[in-house]
Design a protein around this motif. Structure first.
Motif, PDB file in Angstrom:
ATOM      1  N   UNK A 168       0.832  -1.208   0.000  1.00  0.00           N
ATOM      2  CA  UNK A 168       0.000   0.000   0.000  1.00  0.00           C
ATOM      3  C   UNK A 168       0.864   1.254   0.000  1.00  0.00           C
ATOM      4  N   UNK A 169       1.921   1.227   0.830  1.00  0.00           N
ATOM      5  CA  UNK A 169       2.831   2.387   0.893  1.00  0.00           C
ATOM      6  C   UNK A 169       3.511   2.615  -0.455  1.00  0.00           C
ATOM      7  N   UNK A 170       3.931   1.512  -1.126  1.00  0.00           N
ATOM      8  CA  UNK A 170       4.586   1.640  -2.427  1.00  0.00           C
ATOM      9  C   UNK A 170       3.644   2.228  -3.477  1.00  0.00           C
ATOM     10  N   UNK A 171       2.384   1.760  -3.483  1.00  0.00           N
ATOM     11  CA  UNK A 171       1.402   2.266  -4.450  1.00  0.00           C
ATOM     12  C   UNK A 171       1.186   3.765  -4.251  1.00  0.00           C
ATOM     13  N   UNK A 212       2.395   6.621  -7.082  1.00  0.00           N
ATOM     14  CA  UNK A 212       1.280   7.112  -7.903  1.00  0.00           C
ATOM     15  C   UNK A 212       0.477   8.214  -7.227  1.00  0.00           C
ATOM     16  N   UNK A 213       1.067   8.865  -6.250  1.00  0.00           N
ATOM     17  CA  UNK A 213       0.278   9.874  -5.554  1.00  0.00           C
ATOM     18  C   UNK A 213      -0.007  11.094  -6.430  1.00  0.00           C
ATOM     19  N   UNK A 214       0.762  11.281  -7.502  1.00  0.00           N
ATOM     20  CA  UNK A 214       0.512  12.393  -8.434  1.00  0.00           C
ATOM     21  C   UNK A 214      -0.484  12.008  -9.532  1.00  0.00           C
ATOM     22  N   UNK A 215      -0.875  10.733  -9.596  1.00  0.00           N
ATOM     23  CA  UNK A 215      -1.818  10.240 -10.606  1.00  0.00           C
ATOM     24  C   UNK A 215      -3.032   9.643  -9.905  1.00  0.00           C
ATOM     25  N   UNK A 263      -5.451   1.162  -8.687  1.00  0.00           N
ATOM     26  CA  UNK A 263      -4.596   0.155  -8.043  1.00  0.00           C
ATOM     27  C   UNK A 263      -5.063  -0.162  -6.620  1.00  0.00           C
ATOM     28  N   UNK A 264      -5.479   0.869  -5.879  1.00  0.00           N
ATOM     29  CA  UNK A 264      -5.985   0.624  -4.526  1.00  0.00           C
ATOM     30  C   UNK A 264      -7.277  -0.182  -4.560  1.00  0.00           C
ATOM     31  N   UNK A 265      -8.101   0.078  -5.595  1.00  0.00           N
ATOM     32  CA  UNK A 265      -9.346  -0.678  -5.752  1.00  0.00           C
ATOM     33  C   UNK A 265      -9.044  -2.154  -6.016  1.00  0.00           C
ATOM     34  N   UNK A 266      -8.085  -2.415  -6.901  1.00  0.00           N
ATOM     35  CA  UNK A 266      -7.717  -3.798  -7.191  1.00  0.00           C
ATOM     36  C   UNK A 266      -7.097  -4.480  -5.970  1.00  0.00           C
TER      37      UNK A 266
END
Length: 384
Positions: free
Chosen positions: A79-82, A86-89, A96-99
């Motif tokens: 979760x931290x890596x995602x 991708x915090x700017x997108x 990705x969080x949904x998946x």
């Protein structure tokens, strides 16, 4: 999940997700089983003198929890890596969080299913093992006592032993102790460590009772063993206090007195709780005797349902009818009782702690007043 299955594409993704979830959880269960076998053999065979001997079920639960904890850490890292990459997108991040969330839901479902099945199997195995153990004990004791004692239960109530029972018991095994129940088969303990006792058959038993409720420092306490060894090596493990002083005894007495923050300044050491009760009775009597050898202060007040020891004096002031019954004729008669202090059962609804304590103090004072009246009547009869 229902939403995912409404669409053909999402249904295919969901099916793949389920297959991967089953594969992952199965691998986790297999790893738990392998790790549990390692923990079991390590605790029972590799480090017998260091580890606590764990049953296999306990080993399995430990391994499951450890691997589950590792999986949780991995998920948190993912979760931290995602979020980090991708915090700017926002759109990609949400996708990705949904998946990941969908994967976790499926994973959690199959995790519970797998371990419910494993837990049920272990419980069944444990019950079978327990039933076999009980059956073995029953058969063993039935064959042992059938011809001699003719008892049908291992827990026959204690009572006067019959001569024929005692004569047959004299031939039974190597147990010559009167401390043991005549009709019960006791496990033989050969080793103890920490909270566990070990029988001559290698069975580990968790001692939840702390012996007779007093083994609070555990078994095989290394500090105690070292202190006893040091004292024995000095050759002064026993010195008669009537003639000698001992530095270790003096230090112990000082530490005990200091631990009361000045409330006590003298200590009398005894070998058991029964000895301590007897010493307290004698100390109280001697205190008043030294002031007046004709003193009538001889009454002792104790509490209902109390237990103070095994000697006759301690048993006399213990309100324990079932244990007192065989010795009624030789117990002290100058003992009276007030009710026990048990707020959980005795404190009335709406009654404050102060009122409850006052009620107990009043009961005690009334008992004192009655005893003083008995003392006055005794002195009057003696004067006449």
């Amino acid at each position: 999940m229902v939403y995912l299955m409404m669409w053909e594409k999402n249904a295919q993704e969901f099916e793949e997700l389920c297959i991967k979830g089953i594969y992952m959880i199965s691998n986790l269960a297999l790893l738990s089983l392998i790790f549990a076998l390692f923990v079991y053999f390590a605790s029972n065979y590799l480090f017998y003198d260091i580890w606590v001997q764990l049953p296999f079920i306990k080993s399995f639960y430990i391994s499951k929890n450890i691997l589950g904890f590792c999986l949780s850490i991995k998920i948190v890292i993912s979760i931290i890596e995602i979020i980090y990459y991708h915090w700017k997108e926002p759109k990609i991040l949400c996708d990705k969080l949904y998946k990941l969330l969908s994967s976790l839901i499926v994973l959690a479902f199959f995790y519970q299913v797998i371990y419910v099945i494993c837990g049920a199997i272990l419980i069944i195995c444990d019950d079978i093992e327990l039933m076999e153990f009980k059956l073995e004990i029953k058969l063993k004791n039935y064959s042992k006592y059938q011809s001699e004692l003719k008892v049908k239960s291992l827990d026959k109530p204690a009572g006067p032993a019959r001569p024929e029972d005692l004569s047959s018991l004299a031939l039974q095994g190597d147990d010559k102790s009167l401390n043991h129940h005549f009709y019960k088969d006791y496990p033989k303990i050969v080793k103890a460590k920490g909270k566990y006792l070990y029988t001559d058959k290698g069975r580990g038993i968790f001692d939840a009772c702390s012996g007779a409720a007093v083994a609070s420092i555990g078994y095989g306490n290394q500090d105690v063993i070292d202190a006893m060894h040091k004292k024995n090596m000095s050759g002064t493990h026993y010195l008669a206090s009537s003639f000698w002083k001992d530095n270790d005894v003096l230090e112990l007495q000082k530490n005990l007195a200091d631990s009361t923050d000045g409330l006590l300044n003298k200590v009398y050491l005894t070998g058991s709780g029964s000895d301590a009760t007897e010493a307290a009775i004698k100390l109280a009597c001697q205190y008043y005797y030294d002031q007046d050898s004709e003193t009538q202060r001889k009454y002792i007040i104790s509490r209902d349902h109390s237990y103070h020891g095994n000697t006759l004096g301690a048993l006399s002031i213990s309100e324990f009818p079932s244990r007192q019954a065989p010795y009624k004729g030789i117990l002290m008669s100058n003992v009276e009782y007030v009710s026990s202090c048990y707020p959980y059962r005795q404190q009335l609804d709406g009654e404050s702690d102060e009122d409850f304590v006052a009620k107990k103090a009043d009961e005690f004072e009334k008992k004192n007043t009655r005893n003083r009246a008995k003392k006055s009547n005794g002195l009057h009869r003696r004067a006449c």
